[in-house]
Design a protein around this motif. Structure first.
Motif, PDB file in Angstrom:
ATOM      1  N   LYS A  61       0.697  -1.227   0.001  1.00  0.00           N
ATOM      2  CA  LYS A  61      -0.007  -0.047  -0.041  1.00  0.00           C
ATOM      3  C   LYS A  61       0.717   1.304  -0.050  1.00  0.00           C
ATOM      4  O   LYS A  61       0.519   2.374  -0.515  1.00  0.00           O
ATOM      5  CB  LYS A  61      -0.928  -0.065   1.185  1.00  0.00           C
ATOM      6  N   ARG A  64       2.051   1.909  -3.385  1.00  0.00           N
ATOM      7  CA  ARG A  64       0.923   2.512  -4.342  1.00  0.00           C
ATOM      8  C   ARG A  64       0.672   4.069  -3.908  1.00  0.00           C
ATOM      9  O   ARG A  64       0.482   4.706  -4.901  1.00  0.00           O
ATOM     10  CB  ARG A  64      -0.319   1.657  -4.035  1.00  0.00           C
ATOM     11  N   LEU A  65       0.595   4.241  -2.692  1.00  0.00           N
ATOM     12  CA  LEU A  65       0.413   5.637  -2.261  1.00  0.00           C
ATOM     13  C   LEU A  65       1.483   6.507  -2.792  1.00  0.00           C
ATOM     14  O   LEU A  65       1.488   7.598  -3.241  1.00  0.00           O
ATOM     15  CB  LEU A  65       0.249   5.581  -0.791  1.00  0.00           C
ATOM     16  N   ASP A  67       3.411   5.940  -5.568  1.00  0.00           N
ATOM     17  CA  ASP A  67       3.319   6.335  -6.846  1.00  0.00           C
ATOM     18  C   ASP A  67       2.222   7.130  -7.217  1.00  0.00           C
ATOM     19  O   ASP A  67       2.116   8.054  -8.176  1.00  0.00           O
ATOM     20  CB  ASP A  67       2.913   4.797  -7.736  1.00  0.00           C
ATOM     21  N   GLN A  68       0.889   7.095  -6.311  1.00  0.00           N
ATOM     22  CA  GLN A  68      -0.124   7.975  -6.512  1.00  0.00           C
ATOM     23  C   GLN A  68       0.298   9.529  -6.308  1.00  0.00           C
ATOM     24  O   GLN A  68      -0.026  10.512  -7.174  1.00  0.00           O
ATOM     25  CB  GLN A  68      -1.327   7.545  -5.770  1.00  0.00           C
ATOM     26  N   ARG A  69       1.051   9.819  -5.363  1.00  0.00           N
ATOM     27  CA  ARG A  69       1.519  11.133  -4.913  1.00  0.00           C
ATOM     28  C   ARG A  69       2.399  11.397  -6.102  1.00  0.00           C
ATOM     29  O   ARG A  69       2.657  12.801  -6.433  1.00  0.00           O
ATOM     30  CB  ARG A  69       2.396  11.168  -3.635  1.00  0.00           C
ATOM     31  N   TRP A  70       3.560  10.624  -6.884  1.00  0.00           N
ATOM     32  CA  TRP A  70       4.222  11.086  -7.850  1.00  0.00           C
ATOM     33  C   TRP A  70       3.300  11.486  -8.775  1.00  0.00           C
ATOM     34  O   TRP A  70       3.525  12.469  -9.556  1.00  0.00           O
ATOM     35  CB  TRP A  70       4.986   9.857  -8.079  1.00  0.00           C
ATOM     36  N   LEU A  71       2.317  10.815  -9.117  1.00  0.00           N
ATOM     37  CA  LEU A  71       1.401  10.845 -10.423  1.00  0.00           C
ATOM     38  C   LEU A  71       0.575  12.459 -10.451  1.00  0.00           C
ATOM     39  O   LEU A  71       0.467  13.288 -11.163  1.00  0.00           O
ATOM     40  CB  LEU A  71       0.189  10.338 -10.656  1.00  0.00           C
ATOM     41  N   GLU A  72       0.290  12.732  -8.792  1.00  0.00           N
ATOM     42  CA  GLU A  72      -0.378  13.878  -8.508  1.00  0.00           C
ATOM     43  C   GLU A  72       0.607  15.015  -8.635  1.00  0.00           C
ATOM     44  O   GLU A  72       0.062  16.307  -9.094  1.00  0.00           O
ATOM     45  CB  GLU A  72      -0.782  13.841  -7.349  1.00  0.00           C
ATOM     46  N   THR A  75       1.410  15.798 -12.497  1.00  0.00           N
ATOM     47  CA  THR A  75       0.086  16.359 -13.229  1.00  0.00           C
ATOM     48  C   THR A  75      -0.006  17.599 -12.892  1.00  0.00           C
ATOM     49  O   THR A  75      -0.424  18.100 -12.026  1.00  0.00           O
ATOM     50  CB  THR A  75      -1.237  15.421 -13.021  1.00  0.00           C
ATOM     51  N   MET A 298       8.344   7.070 -11.824  1.00  0.00           N
ATOM     52  CA  MET A 298       7.478   6.732 -10.577  1.00  0.00           C
ATOM     53  C   MET A 298       8.323   5.765  -9.714  1.00  0.00           C
ATOM     54  O   MET A 298       9.147   5.230 -10.241  1.00  0.00           O
ATOM     55  CB  MET A 298       6.181   5.725 -11.162  1.00  0.00           C
TER      56      MET A 298
END
Length: 521
Positions: A61, A64-65, A67-72, A75, A298
Motif C-alpha cells: 500500500k 501504491r500511495l 506512486d499516486q503522489r508522484w502522479l499527482e 500532473t 514513478m
C-alpha cells in the motif's frame, strides 16, 4: 443424490481439523495435525503470521500511495494548494481498510507453510500438482470455505512470514516436544554436513559468459521496460557466443595429453574477449548514469530501474575480479583462497565445502543437534565454511535457550575437538562432554575415556548420522532449492520443522504401542 453432492455436504459440515482427521493416514496428515496441536497450545503463532501478512500488505500500500503522489505532483493542476513535499510514507503507520477477503487466513497459511516444508517447495510444477491433487488439502480448504490460490499468490503469502515468526514456531515446537514427554532433551549429539547450493559447479571459463550474458540481457531490456535507450548489441552477442564455445573447448580438453598448454592458450582468448565485453558494457552503463541518478520515474519504477542497473554493475565488477583471478592463475601460477573466489552467478553466499574425504561441493554446511529420541533442536547455518570446533559451544548454548534444559551428555566427532570449549561446557553443568576420535582422546583423561558413560556416549554419537540421512534422502536435503543465505536458512528451518513434526507422530505411536504391550502383559 450423487456421490459428489454427498461429499460436498459432508465437507461443509466439518471444520478444518475435522477434515484433516477424516483424511487417509499419511505423513503429511501427521505433520499438519502435530502442527495444529502446537498452534492450539501457542495461539500467538497465528497472531504473528497475521501481523506479517498485514505488514506485507502495508508495504504494498505504501508503494501504491507513493506512486499516486508522484502522479499527482507530475500532473498539472488548475490551482496550487501550496503544500510542500509530502513526508515519506512509513508502512508501519498505515492502516488497512476493509476490502476483498484474503484467499487464505492465518491458520491456512500456517498449514501450507508446513506443506512447503514437507514438499520442499510450493513453486515447482511437481509441488503444485501434489498440492492440487491432495485430498487432504482440498478437503481442509473446502471445510474452511477457501481454495488453493495460484502459485505466485501462495508464494507471496508464505514469503511474508518473517524470520522472527519462524523462530517462534521452532521454539513452540521444542517446548511442545518437552511438554508432551516425547523427549527430555538431556542427551544430545552434534554433527555437520554439506548441502549443495542451487548452482552449477564453477569454472572461470563457465562463469564469465554467464556473468557477462546476464549483464547484457538486463541492460538490453532497459528500453522495453523503462522507455530509455538500452544496451546496443553490436559485437557483444557474437563475443558471448565465442566465450561459450571456448568454455566448451576447455572442458573437452581436460585430461588429454599436453592439455595444459592448450588450456592456457584457450584461457588467454577467453580473457581477451571478456575484457572487450566488459569495456563495451561499462561504456554503455556510463551513458545510463544520468538517468540512474536523476531520472524522474514513478517511485516503484525508479526502484526497479536502480535495482537492474545495480545488477549490471555488480555482474561487470564480478567479471573483472574473475578475469584478474584467472590471469593470475594462468600466467603467474597463483591461486587465491576459496573465500575470495567467485563461485556462483545466482547464489553469492554459497561457499566451497570440503568435509573429510567426501566429494567437495559448492553450497552450505549446516550444523544440527540431535536429541536422544531423534529430534532436532538446533539447525544452524552460517555463511562460508566455519570450522566445527568453533561451533560446539554456540550450538549447545542455543539448545539450552530453546529447550530450557541443560543436557547431561553432549557428544560429537573429533572435528569438534577443543579443550577450552570442552572445559567450558563442563563448567556449565554438563556431566559428559564426549569428543570421539584421536583428537577427542587427547583432551579427555584416561579415567573419563574408559568410564561407562563415555563409552556409551561414543556409541551413541553415530545416531546423529541417521538424522542427516533422513534429511538428505527422505527430506530431499542434498541440494537447496532456494538461493541466498536468508532464503536457504528459511528452507532449512521448514524442512527441519517438517522432520520434527513427523518424528513427534512416530514417537507418539511407539509410546502408545509400548504402553499397549505392557498392559497386555
Amino acid at each position: 443424490m450423487s456421490g459428489d453432492m454427498k461429499q460436498l455436504m459432508l465437507t461443509s459440515c466439518m471444520t478444518g481439523p475435522d477434515a484433516i482427521l477424516a483424511a487417509p493416514a499419511t505423513e503429511l496428515r501427521d505433520i499438519i495435525l502435530e502442527g495444529l496441536a502446537i498452534s492450539a497450545a501457542t495461539p500467538e503463532i497465528f497472531q504473528l503470521i497475521c501481523g506479517d501478512v498485514d505488514l506485507a500488505a502495508k508495504k504494498e500500500k505504501a508503494g501504491r500511495l507513493a506512486d499516486q503522489r508522484w502522479l499527482e505532483k507530475t500532473t498539472p493542476a488548475l490551482f496550487e494548494d501550496g503544500s510542500g513535499d509530502d513526508p515519506e510514507i512509513a508502512p508501519g503507520k498505515l492502516s488497512l481498510q476493509t476490502g476483498r477477503a484474503r484467499l487464505l487466513d492465518d491458520e491456512a497459511i500456517f498449514v501450507l507453510y508446513l506443506c512447503r516444508g514437507h514438499l520442499h517447495s510450493t513453486t515447482t510444477p511437481n509441488a503444485m500438482d501434489r498440492l492440487s491433487d491432495s485430498v487432504l488439502i482440498g478437503e481442509y480448504l473446502a471445510a474452511r470455505g477457501m481454495r488453493l490460490p495460484a502459485r505466485t499468490t501462495l508464494w507471496s503469502y508464505l514469503a511474508a512470514i518473517s524470520p522472527a515468526t519462524r523462530a517462534s514456531i521452532d521454539l513452540a515446537t521444542v517446548r511442545h516436544i518437552l511438554g508432551e514427554g516425547l523427549d527430555d532433551m538431556s542427551q544430545v549429539a552434534i554433527d555437520s554436513f554439506s548441502v549443495k547450493a542451487d548452482s552449477a559447479w564453477p569454472t572461470d571459463s563457465g562463469l564469465l559468459p554467464k556473468l557477462l550474458g546476464r549483464a547484457f540481457l538486463v541492460g538490453n531490456r532497459m528500453m522495453e521496460r523503462f522507455g530509455i535507450r538500452g544496451f546496443t548489441g553490436g559485437c557483444v552477442p557474437g563475443w558471448l557466443k565465442q566465450l561459450k564455445s571456448l568454455d566448451f573447448s576447455i572442458s573437452c580438453n581436460c585430461g588429454k595429453p599436453n592439455s595444459r598448454s592448450t588450456t592456457e592458450k584457450l584461457y588467454l582468448e577467453v580473457l581477451e574477449i571478456a575484457t572487450k565485453i566488459v569495456e563495451r558494457l561499462a561504456r554503455q552503463l556510463e551513458t545510463l548514469e544520468p538517468v540512474w541518478s536523476g531520472g524522474d520515474f514513478m517511485p516503484s519504477r525508479q526502484a526497479r530501474f536502480e535495482q537492474e542497473c545495480g545488477t549490471v554493475f555488480d555482474c561487470l565488477g564480478q567479471a573483472v575480479f574473475l578475469c584478474e583471478h584467472a590471469r593470475e592463475r594462468i600466467c603467474e601460477g597463483k591461486s587465491r583462497p576459496a573465500a575470495e573466489k567467485v563461485l556462483s552467478v545466482s547464489d553469492r553466499t554459497a561457499a566451497y565445502i570440503k568435509k573429510g574425504a567426501r566429494e567437495a561441493v559448492v553450497g552450505y554446511k549446516p550444523q544440527v543437534l540431535r536429541t536422544g529420541n531423534g529430534f532436532i533442536t538446533v539447525a544452524e547455518l552460517l555463511p562460508g565454511n566455519p570450522a566445527d570446533s568453533g561451533r560446539l559451544l554456540p550450538v549447545v548454548t542455543s539448545h539450552i535457550d530453546q529447550a530450557g534444559v541443560v543436557p547431561s551428555r553432549v557428544t560429537g566427532d573429533d572435528g569438534y575437538s577443543c579443550a577450552a570449549t570442552r572445559n567450558m561446557l563442563i563448567r556449565m553443568g554438563i556431566e559428559v562432554v564426549s569428543i570421539s576420535g584421536s583428537k577427542g582422546r587427547k583432551i579427555t583423561s584416561d579415567e573419563e575415556w574408559d568410564s561407562e558413560p563415555y563409552v556409551q556416549a561414543r556409541s551413541a554419537r553415530s545416531a546423529v548420522e541417521s538424522v542427516i540421512w533422513v534429511l538428505r534422502h527422505n527430506g530431499g536435503l542434498y541440494r537447496f532449492s532456494r538461493r541466498g543465505l536468508d532464503a536457504v536458512r528459511a528452507e532449512l528451518q521448514e524442512r527441519v520443522l517438517a522432520y520434527n513434526l513427523s518424528r513427534c507422530a512416530l514417537v507418539r505411536r511407539r509410546k502408545a504401542a509400548a504402553t499397549s504391550c505392557m498392559a497386555a502383559a
